[in-house]
Design a protein around this motif. Structure first.
Motif, short mmCIF file in Angstrom:
data_model
loop_
_atom_site.label_atom_id
_atom_site.label_comp_id
_atom_site.label_asym_id
_atom_site.label_seq_id
_atom_site.Cartn_x
_atom_site.Cartn_y
_atom_site.Cartn_z
N PRO A 1 -7.36 -4.65 0.56
CA PRO A 1 -7.33 -3.84 0.66
C PRO A 1 -8.33 -2.77 1.62
O PRO A 1 -9.27 -2.30 1.30
CB PRO A 1 -6.47 -3.27 -0.51
CG PRO A 1 -7.24 -3.32 -1.41
CD PRO A 1 -7.71 -5.51 -0.85
N ASN A 2 -7.37 -1.58 2.31
CA ASN A 2 -7.96 -0.48 2.22
C ASN A 2 -9.03 0.20 1.65
O ASN A 2 -8.03 0.14 0.59
CB ASN A 2 -7.10 0.37 3.74
CG ASN A 2 -7.73 1.42 3.71
OD1 ASN A 2 -8.92 2.01 4.00
ND2 ASN A 2 -7.69 1.37 5.32
N SER B 1 0.33 -1.14 0.14
CA SER B 1 -0.38 0.17 -0.45
C SER B 1 0.43 1.02 -0.41
O SER B 1 2.23 1.02 0.04
CB SER B 1 -0.60 -0.09 1.61
OG SER B 1 -0.01 -0.12 2.03
N GLU B 2 0.61 1.97 -0.14
CA GLU B 2 1.01 3.72 0.07
C GLU B 2 2.12 4.46 1.23
O GLU B 2 3.18 4.55 1.40
CB GLU B 2 -0.03 4.87 0.22
CG GLU B 2 -0.72 5.02 -1.21
CD GLU B 2 0.01 5.90 -2.57
OE1 GLU B 2 0.39 6.57 -2.12
OE2 GLU B 2 -0.20 4.75 -2.72
N THR C 1 5.22 -8.09 1.21
CA THR C 1 4.51 -6.76 0.60
C THR C 1 5.74 -5.63 -0.04
O THR C 1 6.81 -5.87 0.36
CB THR C 1 4.31 -5.82 1.55
OG1 THR C 1 4.55 -5.31 2.44
CG2 THR C 1 2.86 -6.39 1.68
N GLY D 1 -1.44 -3.61 -0.77
CA GLY D 1 -2.11 -2.65 -1.44
C GLY D 1 -3.58 -3.25 -2.28
O GLY D 1 -3.41 -3.89 -2.59
N HIS D 2 -3.64 -1.97 -3.45
CA HIS D 2 -4.16 -2.36 -4.62
C HIS D 2 -3.86 -2.82 -5.01
O HIS D 2 -3.04 -2.91 -6.42
CB HIS D 2 -5.05 -1.02 -4.73
CG HIS D 2 -5.71 -1.01 -6.54
ND1 HIS D 2 -6.85 -1.39 -6.77
CD2 HIS D 2 -5.27 -0.75 -7.89
CE1 HIS D 2 -7.39 -1.67 -8.11
NE2 HIS D 2 -6.63 -1.20 -8.25
N GLU E 1 -6.96 3.48 -0.42
CA GLU E 1 -6.21 2.44 -1.78
C GLU E 1 -6.92 2.16 -2.76
O GLU E 1 -5.78 3.03 -3.20
CB GLU E 1 -5.87 1.35 -0.47
CG GLU E 1 -4.19 0.99 0.09
CD GLU E 1 -3.21 2.10 -0.16
OE1 GLU E 1 -2.39 1.73 -0.75
OE2 GLU E 1 -3.15 2.14 0.52
#
Length: 238
Positions: free
Chosen positions: A221-222, A14-15, A44, A21-22, A225
């Protein structure tokens, strides 16, 4: 008894550079490994800073990447087929759907979603949204129609009660479709104020059933994201 393989799955970070992440293809394989019940290491990869993580064994490869006993595997479908071959019964469950139609259900949704959400011409929005809705309705029809095993138990059953595409257990078909359906819901709702319609009860039964499983819930992912990933390609409403 054969030794368990050493498995490492590399997915997009992710960021924040650490959490998942996406990437629907990464989530797809993450779900497969969890469903197989085999021990594995998840790594990751921050694609902005640390692609050199892969340079020693899969230079230039796109994520996801699998290391199986130190042998690199790339391409999502190739990896999925490899895992199904190597991690099969009796030690591990088969994830192949019993019904061929389950593998095809919803297979046009993500393409129609991408065309709709990335469309640069406002005048085409309505037609493209209708096209996406038709694809979702087709999926709803499949999820609402009882499968053979359900009718064998109850010949008078009019609407399916199964939780997933092929029955009450997640299969490879779900690992492919669920990450994409989640993106459709999150992105359309945020950027177009148009989510998957609530009257598509089969689709929502499916999504709600998935959200109760660790294999889907823990690999998602969130939502922020996903929203950020589409920010640069979505035409904002006029």
């Amino acid at each position: 008894m054969a030794e368990k393989p050493q498995i490492q799955l590399f997915v997009k970070a992710s960021e924040d550079g650490e959490s998942v992440g996406h990437c629907p293809f990464c989530q797809r394989l993450f779900m497969v490994l969890l469903l197989k019940g085999v021990p594995f290491t998840l790594t990751t990869v921050d694609v902005k800073r640390a692609l050199d993580t892969l340079k020693d064994f899969a230079p230039g490869a796109q994520l996801p990447v699998l290391l199986y006993n130190n042998e690199p595997k790339t391409d999502t479908i190739t990896i999925e087929d490899f895992l199904e071959d190597k991690l099969g019964p009796p030690m591990f469950p088969s994830l192949v759907p019993q019904h061929r139609e389950s593998s095809l259900a919803g297979n046009d949704i993500f393409h129609k979603f991408s065309t709709f959400i990335k469309n640069p011409v406002p005048a085409q929005d309505e037609a493209l949204q209708r096209s996406l809705l038709r694809a979702l309705l087709k999926l709803d029809d499949y999820l609402s129609a009882p499968l053979e095993y359900e009718l064998a138990h109850d010949p008078h059953l009019r609407a399916s009660r199964r939780r997933f595409l092929d029955g009450d257990h997640l299969t490879l078909a779900d690992c492919n479709l669920l990450p994409k359906l989640n993106i459709v819901q999150v992105v359309c709702q945020h950027y177009r104020r148009f989510g998957i319609p609530k009257d598509l009860r089969g689709v929502w039964r499916y999504l709600n059933s998935a959200s109760e499983t660790k294999e889907f819930k823990y690999t998602c992912p969130n939502s922020e994201e996903i929203i950020q990933a589409y920010r640069s390609v979505v035409r904002l409403p006029q």
